[in-house]
Design a protein around this motif. Structure first.
Motif, mmCIF file in Angstrom:
data_model
loop_
_atom_site.group_PDB
_atom_site.id
_atom_site.type_symbol
_atom_site.label_atom_id
_atom_site.label_comp_id
_atom_site.label_asym_id
_atom_site.label_seq_id
_atom_site.Cartn_x
_atom_site.Cartn_y
_atom_site.Cartn_z
ATOM 1 N N TYR A 272 0.860 -1.191 0.000
ATOM 2 C CA TYR A 272 0.000 0.000 0.000
ATOM 3 C C TYR A 272 0.887 1.228 0.000
ATOM 4 C CZ TYR A 272 -3.696 -3.306 0.931
ATOM 5 O OH TYR A 272 -4.569 -4.363 0.833
ATOM 6 N N GLU A 286 -2.927 5.284 -0.738
ATOM 7 C CA GLU A 286 -3.591 4.155 -1.402
ATOM 8 C C GLU A 286 -4.621 3.556 -0.446
ATOM 9 O OE1 GLU A 286 -0.857 1.597 -3.459
ATOM 10 O OE2 GLU A 286 -2.263 -0.068 -3.487
ATOM 11 N N GLU A 288 -7.754 0.488 0.495
ATOM 12 C CA GLU A 288 -7.812 -0.968 0.523
ATOM 13 C C GLU A 288 -8.196 -1.560 -0.838
ATOM 14 O OE1 GLU A 288 -9.171 1.260 2.522
ATOM 15 O OE2 GLU A 288 -11.205 0.743 3.173
ATOM 16 N N GLY A 290 -6.779 -0.573 -3.506
ATOM 17 C CA GLY A 290 -5.582 -0.448 -4.343
ATOM 18 C C GLY A 290 -5.587 0.803 -5.209
#
Ligand SMILES: [Zn+2]
Length: 465
Positions: A272, A286, A288, A290
């Motif tokens: 991340y 970033e 979760e 992506g």
């Protein structure tokens, strides 16, 4: 650490050095996580699902307060901005002059709004070697730490969770190296600091063995170091157990697709990314899902072309709100980003605008008269189909010549690999530029502990046609 402490540290035994690292951290965290830190952390968590309109309203209000503060407290901005028509209105941002690192450096004493002793000081490195000292108000610095923690908390991280840190602190003594011990541990906060200065094939085995026994839940730090470790492990079939690492948080360097894929595959986890800088950029984080989000509450982001007009893929110019100690207003930070469609919405629930790519340092490129600028990502792709390269670095000290330093693994690197590598490189830089390949068993890292894939010392002389 101060000089006396440095000496004390240097001659102390390993266990005492670990304690000194802990004490240093206790003091650092005590300063950083006090004052308004918890308020900031709560604020960012509570605002996670605001609408884009609400986020923009907060941004506009913070912008006005920030510009007014800079005009009132900084001699430099009082001179450059006070004559403009309503400079504090975000609608007029394009009337304000753009500044860059060199301009800030030359005028730094007029830019500071507080004394160094009243705030916390951050030194920025710089590829050109000239560093910049920015001073943060203590609460601004706490807000920056709160935003970073807010980002990491999304992935379960908390201070005290077992973490492997790959940073630019050189904490090792000659004795450590003789004992193949490339780390120091803060047992209070559960952080093990791995050296980024000893990333050499003869040591990497010890890093992996130690990581497997230490079992950190998180990795934080320079991705290039983690990448070398991962590639070594893959190459020698050392299996890294699944389910140990919950997330990898890279800092300070640009992440290429290659680096991300190797890290996620080898360590069996997700990377991340976040973007910030020591001189104080607003944050890009970033989520979760992506996706990369601009954090509008931390500043204004402009993406501009070479004529300073807004575009979707170009130079990043930032106005970070928590730089009141050394205000940066329309600061050309030297990085390039590509924005996503303005209508793009992320399913994570965060309505901050999306970024397609952080393309990294504009200065990290090779220049070929035949092909133009070749960026970091393209250069790193030269390893496609090549086995046995531990790492390489391309140096450009002349417009018509490149020096390639390459660390190879003698057991697997063949003439064919050399041919494929050189062909990949020529496909990118053209056939007219002279390439000198030099094998070495150690490519040195920078003073900051970072490894650079590209070193270009002539970029100031390059005039694009
Ligand atoms: Zn998202």
């Amino acid at each position: 650490m101060a000089q006396l402490q440095d000496k004390l540290y240097k001659y102390a035994p390993h266990f005492l050095q670990n304690s000194l690292v802990s004490i240093y951290n206790i003091l650092a965290y005590r300063g950083r996580n006090s004052g308004k830190y918890h308020e900031f952390l709560k604020h960012y968590k509570a605002n996670k699902n605001l609408s884009l309109q609400e986020l923009k309203a907060i941004q506009s209000k913070k912008y006005t307060a920030f510009i007014k503060y800079a005009i009132t407290n900084s001699k430099y901005y009082s001179n450059t901005l006070s004559k403009l028509d309503s400079p504090e209105n975000i609608e007029n941002i394009r009337l304000l002059p753009i500044v860059n690192k060199e301009l800030i450096r030359q005028n730094i004493s007029d830019i500071y709004t507080i004394k160094k002793s009243e705030g916390s000081v951050a030194k920025t490195g710089g590829t050109t070697g000239k560093s910049l000292e920015v001073v943060y108000l203590l609460d601004d610095s706490r807000e920056r730490h709160a935003i970073l923690d807010y980002f990491r908390h999304n992935f379960g991280y908390r201070l005290g969770k077992k973490t492997a840190w790959f940073s630019g602190k050189n904490l090792l003594t000659p004795k450590d190296i003789r004992k193949n011990r490339f780390w120091k541990t803060d047992y209070i906060y559960n952080v093990r600091y791995y050296s980024t200065f000893h990333i050499h094939s003869k040591y990497l085995k010890y890093y992996i063995e130690n990581l497997i026994t230490f079992k950190p839940e998180y990795f934080v730090g320079f991705p290039s170091t983690m990448y070398e470790i991962a590639k070594y492990g893959m190459h020698y079939n050392i299996v890294f157990p699944a389910g140990i690492i919950k997330a990898i948080f890279p800092t300070a360097e640009t992440i290429t697709t290659e680096i991300r894929t190797v890290l996620e595959t080898y360590f069996k986890t997700k990377v991340y990314n976040q973007y910030a800088s020591s001189e104080g950029s607003p944050f890009i984080i970033e989520c979760e899902q992506g996706n990369l989000h601009l954090e509008l509450q931390s500043g204004v982001f402009e993406v501009l072309d070479n004529q300073d007009n807004p575009c979707t893929n170009g130079r990043l110019v930032v106005t970070p709100f928590n730089t009141k100690g050394t205000p940066l207003i329309r600061y050309d930070i030297g990085d390039q980003i590509e924005l996503d469609e303005p209508t793009a919405v992320c399913p994570c629930g965060n309505n901050n605008p999306l970024v397609k790519h952080i393309l990294g340092r504009i200065s990290d490129y090779i220049y070929s008269e035949e092909k133009g600028k070749i960026n970091l990502g393209n250069i790193s792709n030269c390893l496609k189909g090549v086995k046995g390269v531990i790492r390489f670095q391309i140096q450009q000290h002349h417009i018509n010549a490149l020096l390639v330093l390459l660390e190879k693994d003698d057991k697997t690197f063949t003439n064919k690999d050399q041919d494929v590598f050189l062909k990949n490189l020529k496909d990118r830089v053209g056939n007219r530029i002279k390439i000198t390949l030099k094998f070495t068993d150690n490519i040195p890292v920078e003073k900051s502990g970072k490894y650079r894939l590209i070193k270009n010392t002539i970029k100031d002389e390059i005039v694009e046609q």
